[in-house]
Write an enzyme that holds these catalytic residues in place. Structure first.
Site, PDB file in Angstrom:
ATOM      1  CD1 TRP A  14      -2.096  -2.094   0.332  1.00  0.00           C
ATOM      2  CD2 TRP A  14      -3.127  -1.220   2.043  1.00  0.00           C
ATOM      3  NE1 TRP A  14      -3.333  -2.809   0.465  1.00  0.00           N
ATOM      4  CE2 TRP A  14      -3.959  -2.073   1.552  1.00  0.00           C
ATOM      5  CE3 TRP A  14      -3.587  -0.319   2.925  1.00  0.00           C
ATOM      6  CZ2 TRP A  14      -5.218  -2.469   2.306  1.00  0.00           C
ATOM      7  CZ3 TRP A  14      -4.793  -0.620   3.479  1.00  0.00           C
ATOM      8  CH2 TRP A  14      -5.577  -1.918   3.317  1.00  0.00           C
ATOM      9  CE  LYS A  15       4.647   1.122  -4.035  1.00  0.00           C
ATOM     10  NZ  LYS A  15       5.260   1.501  -5.331  1.00  0.00           N
ATOM     11  CG  HIS A  99       9.726  -1.171  -2.138  1.00  0.00           C
ATOM     12  ND1 HIS A  99       9.774  -0.036  -3.048  1.00  0.00           N
ATOM     13  CD2 HIS A  99       8.821  -1.922  -2.918  1.00  0.00           C
ATOM     14  CE1 HIS A  99       8.859  -0.044  -3.933  1.00  0.00           C
ATOM     15  NE2 HIS A  99       8.346  -1.092  -3.744  1.00  0.00           N
ATOM     16  N   GLY A 177       5.272   1.505 -10.711  1.00  0.00           N
ATOM     17  CA  GLY A 177       4.417   2.733 -10.783  1.00  0.00           C
ATOM     18  C   GLY A 177       4.340   3.552 -12.092  1.00  0.00           C
ATOM     19  CB  SER A 217       3.256  -1.675 -13.958  1.00  0.00           C
ATOM     20  OG  SER A 217       3.529  -0.469 -13.737  1.00  0.00           O
ATOM     21  N   GLY A 238       1.690  -2.514  -6.223  1.00  0.00           N
ATOM     22  CA  GLY A 238       1.559  -1.467  -5.576  1.00  0.00           C
ATOM     23  C   GLY A 238       0.076  -0.696  -5.968  1.00  0.00           C
ATOM     24  N   GLY A 239       0.042  -0.028  -6.806  1.00  0.00           N
ATOM     25  CA  GLY A 239      -1.021   0.750  -7.350  1.00  0.00           C
ATOM     26  C   GLY A 239      -2.309  -0.016  -7.520  1.00  0.00           C
TER      27      GLY A 239
END
Ligand code: PGA
Length: 256
Positions: A14-15, A99, A177, A217, A238-239
């Site tokens: 989730w960063k 990371h 990302g 991605s 991630g996103g």
């Protein structure tokens, strides 16, 4: 994927996103969407302050909770830091280490990554160790050397028993990302290199059992193809992990 030998894992990173209340809401939304996905372990790696709510919201379902970082010292004068034991005492299972954003913005060198992997392992946490090359390194054709050096240093002092609990994530920096995904063949080539490294250091049994994820991605539309490769055992997302439906789509692709 090769389920005969190892776990399939889809982990969300989730960063620096979501408040504790938003964490509860997102996990509650995710739960019903991934009910019948027993072939895939789903993990959410959330900011420190969200960990208690993530644990509460995921109780009684197949979602495991992870952190995104830790400090390698057990305790002391390290203002703002969180130790491995603090995480394990909460009931956290995984922790992302190395990371590329931490390497790039917060000075996490290979040596520091090694200390963090050792600290996490000693505390009973499962590290998700990230490795990956930059665009320049890929263009100079040194990807294999870069990954090998990162692994060699990160895994210094880790024995076979500890290695069995480590998950490795291959994340090419140019794919994070950016919307630019590695091709399935590129992902397979490096995940295979990682497994060969583990085999040379720890033997065939350990190498067969270690889960190696791809990250960068990854989304619902490309997950199945990436996961069809024999050495790609899951994803670090991630996103697409910030929306329940998008994330669930990837989990379902991994559950096939
Ligand atoms: P992304 O991030 O899926 O948004 O590319 C992956 C990661 O940084 O772990």
């Amino acid at each position: 994927m090769n389920r005969a030998y190892r776990k399939t894992i889809i982990a969300g990173n989730w960063k620096m996103n979501k408040t504790p209340a938003e964490t509860r809401a997102l996990i509650n939304e995710l739960r019903p969407l991934i009910q019948r996905t027993k072939w895939c372990e789903t993990v959410v790696c959330v900011p420190f302050v969200d960990l208690p709510n993530a644990l509460k919201a995921s109780r009684g379902c197949r979602i495991s909770v992870g952190a995104q970082n830790l400090h390698f010292e057990p305790s002391g004068a390290f203002t703002g830091e969180v130790s491995a034991e603090m995480l394990s005492s909460l009931g956290i299972k995984y922790v992302i280490i190395g990371h590329s954003e931490r390497r790039q913005y917060f000075g996490d060198t290979n040596e520091i990554v090694n200390k963090k992997v050792l600290a996490a392992s000693a505390a009973g946490l499962r590290p998700i160790l990230c490795v990956g090359e930059s665009l320049t390194e890929r263009e100079y054709d040194v990807t294999r050397e870069v990954i090998t050096t990162q692994l060699k240093m990160a895994l210094q002092g880790i024995d076979a028993a500890a290695m069995k609990k480590i998950v490795i994530a291959y994340e090419p920096i140019w794919a994070i990302g950016t919307g630019k995904t590695a091709t399935a063949d590129q992902a397979q080539e490096i995940c295979n290199l990682i497994r060969a490294f583990v085999r040379a250091k720890y033997g065939a049994r350990v190498a067969r059992a270690v889960s190696i994820l791809y990250g960068g991605s990854m989304k619902g539309s490309n997950a199945a193809e990436l996961l069809s490769k024999p050495d790609v055992d899951g994803g670090l997302i991630g996103g697409a992990s910030l929306k329940a439906e998008d994330f669930a789509e990837i989990v379902h692709a991994a559950n096939q």
